[in-house]
Each structure stands twice: as C-alpha cells, then as structure tokens.
Design an enzyme around this catalytic site. Structure first.
Site, PDB file in Angstrom:
ATOM      1  N   GLU A  54     -25.329  -6.731  12.453  1.00 23.06           N
ATOM      2  CA  GLU A  54     -25.161  -8.025  12.324  1.00 23.06           C
ATOM      3  C   GLU A  54     -26.622  -8.514  13.042  1.00 23.06           C
ATOM      4  O   GLU A  54     -26.364  -9.620  14.002  1.00 23.06           O
ATOM      5  CB  GLU A  54     -23.912  -8.809  12.838  1.00 23.06           C
ATOM      6  CG  GLU A  54     -22.580  -8.321  12.227  1.00 23.06           C
ATOM      7  CD  GLU A  54     -21.454  -8.970  13.124  1.00 23.06           C
ATOM      8  OE1 GLU A  54     -21.624  -9.057  14.203  1.00 23.06           O
ATOM      9  OE2 GLU A  54     -20.419  -8.872  12.279  1.00 23.06           O
ATOM     10  N   ARG A 113     -31.443 -12.611  15.591  1.00 24.50           N
ATOM     11  CA  ARG A 113     -32.561 -12.817  16.181  1.00 24.50           C
ATOM     12  C   ARG A 113     -33.642 -11.914  15.517  1.00 24.50           C
ATOM     13  O   ARG A 113     -34.887 -12.306  14.902  1.00 24.50           O
ATOM     14  CB  ARG A 113     -32.671 -12.505  17.627  1.00 24.50           C
ATOM     15  CG  ARG A 113     -33.853 -12.755  18.307  1.00 24.50           C
ATOM     16  CD  ARG A 113     -33.617 -12.192  19.763  1.00 24.50           C
ATOM     17  NE  ARG A 113     -32.148 -12.246  20.294  1.00 24.50           N
ATOM     18  CZ  ARG A 113     -31.929 -13.285  20.979  1.00 24.50           C
ATOM     19  NH1 ARG A 113     -32.621 -14.277  21.643  1.00 24.50           N
ATOM     20  NH2 ARG A 113     -30.673 -13.429  21.525  1.00 24.50           N
ATOM     21  N   ARG A 129     -34.024 -22.697  24.836  1.00 21.88           N
ATOM     22  CA  ARG A 129     -34.097 -21.176  25.311  1.00 21.88           C
ATOM     23  C   ARG A 129     -34.839 -20.888  26.791  1.00 21.88           C
ATOM     24  O   ARG A 129     -34.189 -20.294  27.584  1.00 21.88           O
ATOM     25  CB  ARG A 129     -34.647 -20.131  24.209  1.00 21.88           C
ATOM     26  CG  ARG A 129     -33.825 -20.219  22.984  1.00 21.88           C
ATOM     27  CD  ARG A 129     -33.817 -18.915  22.198  1.00 21.88           C
ATOM     28  NE  ARG A 129     -33.378 -17.685  22.726  1.00 21.88           N
ATOM     29  CZ  ARG A 129     -34.128 -16.915  23.409  1.00 21.88           C
ATOM     30  NH1 ARG A 129     -35.323 -16.818  23.534  1.00 21.88           N
ATOM     31  NH2 ARG A 129     -33.536 -15.862  23.951  1.00 21.88           N
ATOM     32  N   TYR A 178     -32.148 -19.870  29.514  1.00 16.53           N
ATOM     33  CA  TYR A 178     -32.112 -18.442  29.825  1.00 16.53           C
ATOM     34  C   TYR A 178     -33.378 -17.972  30.632  1.00 16.53           C
ATOM     35  O   TYR A 178     -33.783 -17.068  30.604  1.00 16.53           O
ATOM     36  CB  TYR A 178     -32.160 -17.494  28.680  1.00 16.53           C
ATOM     37  CG  TYR A 178     -30.959 -17.915  27.413  1.00 16.53           C
ATOM     38  CD1 TYR A 178     -29.653 -17.855  27.784  1.00 16.53           C
ATOM     39  CD2 TYR A 178     -31.443 -18.416  26.233  1.00 16.53           C
ATOM     40  CE1 TYR A 178     -28.718 -18.294  27.027  1.00 16.53           C
ATOM     41  CE2 TYR A 178     -30.545 -18.594  25.434  1.00 16.53           C
ATOM     42  CZ  TYR A 178     -29.297 -18.511  25.896  1.00 16.53           C
ATOM     43  OH  TYR A 178     -28.204 -18.899  24.611  1.00 16.53           O
ATOM     44  N   CYS A 221     -36.395 -36.437  29.609  1.00 17.16           N
ATOM     45  CA  CYS A 221     -36.597 -36.541  31.091  1.00 17.16           C
ATOM     46  C   CYS A 221     -35.789 -35.830  31.960  1.00 17.16           C
ATOM     47  O   CYS A 221     -34.733 -36.032  32.366  1.00 17.16           O
ATOM     48  CB  CYS A 221     -35.698 -38.001  31.023  1.00 17.16           C
ATOM     49  SG  CYS A 221     -36.606 -39.245  30.060  1.00 17.16           S
TER      50      CYS A 221
HETATM   51  N1  LLP Z   1     -22.882 -10.744  15.967  1.00 22.82           N
HETATM   52  C1  LLP Z   1     -22.116 -11.481  16.531  1.00 22.82           C
HETATM   53  C2  LLP Z   1     -20.696 -11.389  16.506  1.00 22.82           C
HETATM   54  C3  LLP Z   1     -22.838 -12.203  17.566  1.00 22.82           C
HETATM   55  O1  LLP Z   1     -21.745 -12.925  18.388  1.00 22.82           O
HETATM   56  C4  LLP Z   1     -24.017 -12.372  17.397  1.00 22.82           C
HETATM   57  C5  LLP Z   1     -24.707 -13.454  18.422  1.00 22.82           C
HETATM   58  C6  LLP Z   1     -24.989 -12.050  16.923  1.00 22.82           C
HETATM   59  C7  LLP Z   1     -24.162 -10.853  15.687  1.00 22.82           C
HETATM   60  C8  LLP Z   1     -26.283 -11.669  16.517  1.00 22.82           C
HETATM   61  O2  LLP Z   1     -27.144 -11.328  17.623  1.00 22.82           O
HETATM   62  P1  LLP Z   1     -28.521 -11.293  17.639  1.00 22.82           P
HETATM   63  O3  LLP Z   1     -28.832 -10.171  16.502  1.00 22.82           O
HETATM   64  O4  LLP Z   1     -29.233 -12.502  17.136  1.00 22.82           O
HETATM   65  O5  LLP Z   1     -28.923 -11.034  19.217  1.00 22.82           O
HETATM   66  N2  LLP Z   1     -28.248 -18.596  22.127  1.00 22.82           N
HETATM   67  C9  LLP Z   1     -28.833 -17.266  22.684  1.00 22.82           C
HETATM   68  C10 LLP Z   1     -27.919 -16.076  21.609  1.00 22.82           C
HETATM   69  C11 LLP Z   1     -26.568 -16.134  21.442  1.00 22.82           C
HETATM   70  C12 LLP Z   1     -26.337 -14.857  20.727  1.00 22.82           C
HETATM   71  C13 LLP Z   1     -24.617 -15.189  20.100  1.00 22.82           C
HETATM   72  N3  LLP Z   1     -24.107 -13.846  19.255  1.00 22.82           N
HETATM   73  C14 LLP Z   1     -30.174 -16.944  22.485  1.00 22.82           C
HETATM   74  O6  LLP Z   1     -30.708 -17.797  22.025  1.00 22.82           O
HETATM   75  O7  LLP Z   1     -30.731 -16.034  22.847  1.00 22.82           O
END
Ligand code: LLP
Length: 433
Positions: free
Chosen positions: A295, A298, A333, A337, A362
C-alpha cells in the site's frame, strides 16, 4: 545539485531547467504557470505518477509474483484526478474513512479494488463498505469484529435490501507486529504499543473469532509498520512476524517506503529493491505464493509534485527571512515532523544565500525550510519546493483564512487545473445563519 539542465531526483521525472534557466515540470514553465494560475499551487507531473505506478506493478512481475497488487494509500493525495489516474493504471485504493471511500468510488475505483482501513471505523462507515462489498476490510479490533458480526448477521436483511452482500464480506486482520522501523515517532505504527491493529498476543484470538462469523470471510493478514522508512529490514521482520500466525491466501504488507525530500538525503531503496525484498520475505514463509499486496502512498506521489510560492517580503532579522504566500496551511509536514525540504527561486537555481523560508501564517513555527539556499531572493520571485505530493494537500487547512491551493496537472507542456483554488466565499460556505 544542478548539472546543466538536469535536476536531482527529488523533482518530478522529466523536470528540467529550460533555455531561460527556468524550472519546467511536465513540459510547463513554472514562472508562466505561477503567473497564469497564481500561487501557492501544487503542480503535478502527470506522467511521473503513471511511471511510478507502472514501476510498482512491473516490479511485482519482475520479482516473479503472479498475484501481486499495488494499493494506493489515498490519504497521501486524495484528489480525484490523482485517484482517477491510479484507478486507470489498475491499482487498488486504500481508504481510511467514509470520505476517502466516497472519493475513491467517485474517481472510478471499482468497490472490489478498495481496502477499508481504520482503527475507529464507525457503524455508518462499516455499513457503507458492506453495502458496496468492498474488496477487503482490514479489521482492527475486537469491537469492530462484534459490530461486523451484528451488521452481517441480524442486520443483514436490511443490508441485502439495499444491495449489500449476499456472500460473506472478505476481510483481513490487521496486526501490529512489534516491529519498529527508523522513522519519526508520529508516523511509526508497527510497535507493540500502537493504536493500530491487534497485538501479536491477541491476533490468534481475533483470527478465531472472525472465522466464527458467518458473514465474514477471512482472507489473510495486514500490517503497516510505519511511514518514510528507508531500510528494508523492518519489512522483512514484519513478514516473519505475520508468518508466525499461519499461512493465509492474502498478505498485505502496508505502505511505508520512504522518499527523498532533499537532494542531500541518501536515496531510498528503489521500487524494485523494495518490492523484491517483500516478495522474497513473504515467499520464504509460504508454501503457496497466494496474493500479495502493498500500500504505497508517499512513494507513488511525493516526488511527482512541486509547490509554487511567491515571495512577499525579505528581511534581515539576525537571519535572512524570506516570507512567501503559503506555508503550514499547504504543507504541515515541516511543523508536524520537522520534515526537511529544499527550495529554489524558480528561475535562479544555484542559490548560495542562506535564508529561512517562512510561511505567511501567524505562528513562529510556520517555517517551510529552516536553511534554504536561495539566489538573491526578492519580492515577486517564484519559489519552488519539490517533493510535496504526499500529505501536503491532504493535511492542508484554512488557517488564518487562507484559501487552499489548487492542484495543477502538467503534461507535455499542457497545464490543466484539476482542483481549483478555494475562494473567500468557500471559507464561509458552510455557515448556517
Ligand atoms: N497503509 C496504511 C494502513 C497506512 O496507514 C498508511 C499511512 C499507508 C499505507 C501509506 O504509507 P506511506 O507509503 O505513504 O508511507 N502524514 C504523515 C504520514 C502518515 C501516514 C499514515 N498512514 C506524513 O506526512 O509523513
């Protein structure tokens, strides 16, 4: 960083500096685009998204897996045009709420290629998923099993009247495998003490309970250990942990592959390395290859997009402060983070002046790039920050009454607005007065 007209891999594929020394994305001149559509704006190279989607699918084939599926984690960029493109490429879609489910369907994903996630799914969200008979529901906790048992059992008549499942709903059990990857604490999910999924110690019980529910068909296991992971070892460990729980027809190893945000950062493992590691790690524990799913969010969308801003002011308060017309409302972000980004003046790339690239909001913490190297920044300059295609648009806000930015797709020199800029009227459109 910049050699001739080629750019580092943080930029969308096919980006270049044109003859006028201006950044081109998807064949479009970013200065002209900023003039025509205004800033801030998310600019997406359409071909980049397609190329990455195809690379993931191809990597599964190359690794020799015949039943391998790529599920786009829609939370990374839940914009209809992006979802539509990935639906066309044959991907599946991961949704984590009724709203994301609505967006995915509306963008053309057939229900059978949708996976519903969530640690706090509401009854309404579960009913919606059951009525549509989505491809998979990743079951997160015992309360959800009970709720699903009720909805597919005693309440099933009502579901069937509304076109719901006559057959059992396929589900996965989400496990938190007690594997911790190297990443920011806020985006680490695989540790034992997590709000997501069943602890290893409870997983067998969860499996047994789901197997007793007539309306559910247990297909397999799911684990998502975290995000922005730059090493493959944690994924291998997660596969080993899941294997402890037995062999199932479907394994979904979640997302998490990290990306490069600045040219100085080391390159993450390639799509091919990542997919082949997962294929091998899971195959090592299975007598039959079964179905394998991943899945990525990013890794599919982050580097396909750049954000354009316009400089509003430049001042020298100990540091050189360059303030632009966006910030934490279009990219949370850095604040959330401490995520690093790089920035450039869109037509003067070889920057040497060290500045703080600040947003317009602000809050002192509204800083997009703490140490940007810009070339003689002046009011009116167009600034570009690459690698903004994941979790920028989805975590955007109207803080300080700033209308949210448009999304513009660029391809072969043609630009089209796929999400318009919000207007001031949009800001109070929901008032009931
Ligand atoms: N599958 C599930 C069940 C997830 O919860 C997530 C991300 C993904 C796949 C995808 O993950 P990726 O391949 O994108 O790392 N807002 C944070 C990221 C939160 C991710 C939440 N879940 C950021 O900006 O880094």
């Amino acid at each position: 960083m910049v050699t001739g007209t080629s750019l580092s891999s943080v930029f969308p594929l096919g980006s270049r500096l044109n003859e006028r020394g201006r950044l081109e994305v998807g064949g479009c001149d970013m200065i002209e685009l900023a003039r025509e559509y205004g800033t801030p704006a998310y600019v997406v190279a359409e071909d980049d998204l397609r190329t990455r989607a195809r690379a993931f699918v191809q990597a599964g084939r190359d690794a020799g897996h015949g039943d391998f599926h790529v599920v786009f984690a829609s939370k990374a960029f839940p914009c209809t045009a992006v979802l539509e493109l990935f639906a066309q490429e044959g991907l599946w879609c991961d949704v984590a709420s009724g709203g994301e489910l609505y967006l995915a369907l509306n963008a053309g994903f057939p229900a059978e290629r949708i996976v519903l996630h969530g640690n706090a799914k509401s009854e309404a969200e579960l009913r919606m998923a059951l009525r549509l008979r989505v491809g998979l529901i990743a079951v997160d906790n015992f309360d959800e099993i009970e709720r699903l048992a009720r909805l597919t059992g005693a309440d099933a008549g009502e579901l069937q009247e509304s076109g719901g499942p006559a057959k059992a709903q396929p589900v996965l059990i989400r496990v938190t495998p007690d594997v911790k990857g190297e990443t920011h604490e806020k985006i680490s999910t695989g540790q034992a003490d997590s709000k997501f999924g069943f602890a290893m110690a409870d997983a067998r019980e969860a499996i047994a309970r789901v197997q007793q529910v007539e309306g559910l068909s247990l297909q397999g296991l799911h684990a998502h250990i975290g995000s922005q992971l730059l090493e493959l070892e944690p994924f291998r460990r997660a596969a080993t942990q899941l294997a402890e729980l037995g062999e199932f027809p479907v394994l979904d190893l979640g997302g998490g592959l990290g990306v490069q945000y600045t040219s100085e950062q080391p390159a993450p493992p390639s799509t091919e390395e990542y997919v082949s590691a997962i294929v091998q790690a899971t195959a090592a524990h299975r007598t039959h290859p079964g179905r394998l799913m991943i899945e990525p969010g990013r890794a599919l969308s982050a580097n396909a997009c750049v954000t354009l801003y316009t400089v509003e002011s430049v001042k020298s308060n100990v540091s050189c402060w360059v303030a632009v017309d966006g910030g934490m409302s279009d990219n949370l972000r850095p604040m959330l983070y401490g995520a690093p980004y790089e920035a450039h003046v869109a037509d003067r790339f070889d920057g040497t002046t060290s500045c703080v690239l600040a947003g317009k909001h602000c809050e002192s913490g509204d800083v997009i790039v703490a140490e940007a190297l810009l070339e003689d920044p002046r009011p009116g300059d167009v600034i570009v920050t690459p690698a903004t295609g994941a979790y920028g648009y989805s975590m955007a806000s109207n803080y300080n009454g700033v209308p949210r930015a448009p999304v513009i797709f660029c391809r072969d020199g043609d630009a089209r607005v796929v999400v318009r800029r919000e207007s001031f009227e949009d800001l109070n459109a929901r008032d009931v007065v």
